[in-house]
Design an enzyme around this catalytic site. Sequence first.
Site, PDB file in Angstrom:
ATOM      1  N   THR A  44       0.830  -1.211   0.000  1.00 33.75           N
ATOM      2  CA  THR A  44       0.000   0.000   0.000  1.00 33.75           C
ATOM      3  C   THR A  44       0.861   1.256   0.000  1.00 33.75           C
ATOM      4  O   THR A  44       0.643   2.177  -0.795  1.00 33.75           O
ATOM      5  CB  THR A  44      -0.921   0.006   1.235  1.00 33.75           C
ATOM      6  OG1 THR A  44      -1.673  -1.195   1.267  1.00 33.75           O
ATOM      7  CG2 THR A  44      -1.865   1.192   1.202  1.00 33.75           C
ATOM      8  N   TYR A 133      -2.930 -10.181   4.692  1.00 36.20           N
ATOM      9  CA  TYR A 133      -2.902  -8.759   5.055  1.00 36.20           C
ATOM     10  C   TYR A 133      -4.331  -8.296   5.273  1.00 36.20           C
ATOM     11  O   TYR A 133      -5.137  -8.248   4.348  1.00 36.20           O
ATOM     12  CB  TYR A 133      -2.209  -7.971   3.944  1.00 36.20           C
ATOM     13  CG  TYR A 133      -2.112  -6.476   4.133  1.00 36.20           C
ATOM     14  CD1 TYR A 133      -2.359  -5.852   5.356  1.00 36.20           C
ATOM     15  CD2 TYR A 133      -1.739  -5.667   3.061  1.00 36.20           C
ATOM     16  CE1 TYR A 133      -2.255  -4.483   5.500  1.00 36.20           C
ATOM     17  CE2 TYR A 133      -1.635  -4.288   3.190  1.00 36.20           C
ATOM     18  CZ  TYR A 133      -1.894  -3.705   4.408  1.00 36.20           C
ATOM     19  OH  TYR A 133      -1.792  -2.344   4.549  1.00 36.20           O
ATOM     20  N   ARG A 138      -9.223   0.130   4.756  1.00 36.56           N
ATOM     21  CA  ARG A 138      -8.962   0.404   3.346  1.00 36.56           C
ATOM     22  C   ARG A 138      -9.759  -0.500   2.412  1.00 36.56           C
ATOM     23  O   ARG A 138     -10.147  -0.083   1.324  1.00 36.56           O
ATOM     24  CB  ARG A 138      -7.468   0.246   3.035  1.00 36.56           C
ATOM     25  CG  ARG A 138      -6.617   1.430   3.432  1.00 36.56           C
ATOM     26  CD  ARG A 138      -5.185   1.234   2.953  1.00 36.56           C
ATOM     27  NE  ARG A 138      -4.358   2.404   3.225  1.00 36.56           N
ATOM     28  CZ  ARG A 138      -4.176   3.414   2.384  1.00 36.56           C
ATOM     29  NH1 ARG A 138      -4.774   3.417   1.213  1.00 36.56           N
ATOM     30  NH2 ARG A 138      -3.392   4.424   2.698  1.00 36.56           N
ATOM     31  N   LYS A 161      -0.337  -9.948   8.482  1.00 36.50           N
ATOM     32  CA  LYS A 161      -0.176  -8.550   8.869  1.00 36.50           C
ATOM     33  C   LYS A 161      -1.544  -8.069   9.318  1.00 36.50           C
ATOM     34  O   LYS A 161      -2.467  -7.961   8.517  1.00 36.50           O
ATOM     35  CB  LYS A 161       0.337  -7.714   7.693  1.00 36.50           C
ATOM     36  CG  LYS A 161       0.426  -6.215   8.000  1.00 36.50           C
ATOM     37  CD  LYS A 161       0.845  -5.423   6.768  1.00 36.50           C
ATOM     38  CE  LYS A 161       0.863  -3.923   7.053  1.00 36.50           C
ATOM     39  NZ  LYS A 161       1.236  -3.131   5.860  1.00 36.50           N
TER      40      LYS A 161
END
Length: 292
Positions: A44, A133, A138, A161
Amino acid sequence: MFTGSIVAIVTPMDEKGNVCRASLKKLIDYHVASGTSAIVSVGTTGESATLNHDEHADVVMMTLDLADGRIPVIAGTGANATAEAISLTQRFNDSGIVGCLTVTPYYNRPSQEGLYQHFKAIAEHTDLPQILYNVPSRTGCDLLPETVGRLAKVKNIIGIKEATGNLTRVNQIKELVSDDFVLLSGDDASALDFMQLGGHGVISVTANVAARDMAQMCKLAAEGHFAEARVINQRLMPLHNKLFVEPNPIPVKWACKELGLVATDTLRLPMTPITDSGRETVRAALKHAGLL
């Protein structure tokens, strides 16, 4: 290689928006010298959303070339279409990267079963270690601990993550996975607390500009010296927060330029340059951290 301070590195660009090899080399040299554990390329913070697939692959391969075996490289390979994520992942099968960071599908908001099948399919089409992730702020979907527990049993899925900032997730996930499943924070502000609860490290935005401090903080935490680690963390706390005063990676890219780590803070639309107020806010945080 999947512990400690792992930098979510910015993708430096020249004034025309092309990837700047010279600045990328300077950044990588900085992280090697500072003790950063690994680099995540084109995540990102690396502006994956504004690079096409060929550019994406080129940046990862450039990062590998410039790293030259001195520091492990992890590739961001997520997409909101499973076939696309598989294709992107397979580009790196024999590249020399040590693993992939794969974000949950964004915008289409799959169910938990959809998320399970998505990540399972990717893992079945590669031998590269896969790090899940989860960043619902987001993506619009949340990879729940129960689904992480199921995915942890899939070959090649080795960690996550966790970027919700919700510290209860650490114990919830730990109860459902084996001891060797890697737990990485994706939130700098709560990363030290995450590690104190049993996490293994952080994939960090702050490390772009405070690499040595982040590496030392994580080292102290891993050794159980949390009081000493917290001294560093408190000094960095304004930076952890103010690097998000505007959408990431706008502030951190400007901070990299301010510290002379990259030549420009050029971004691609729809990301726009940092505002005057944002610049002053980040500059104050850099000064508080002792970086200016």
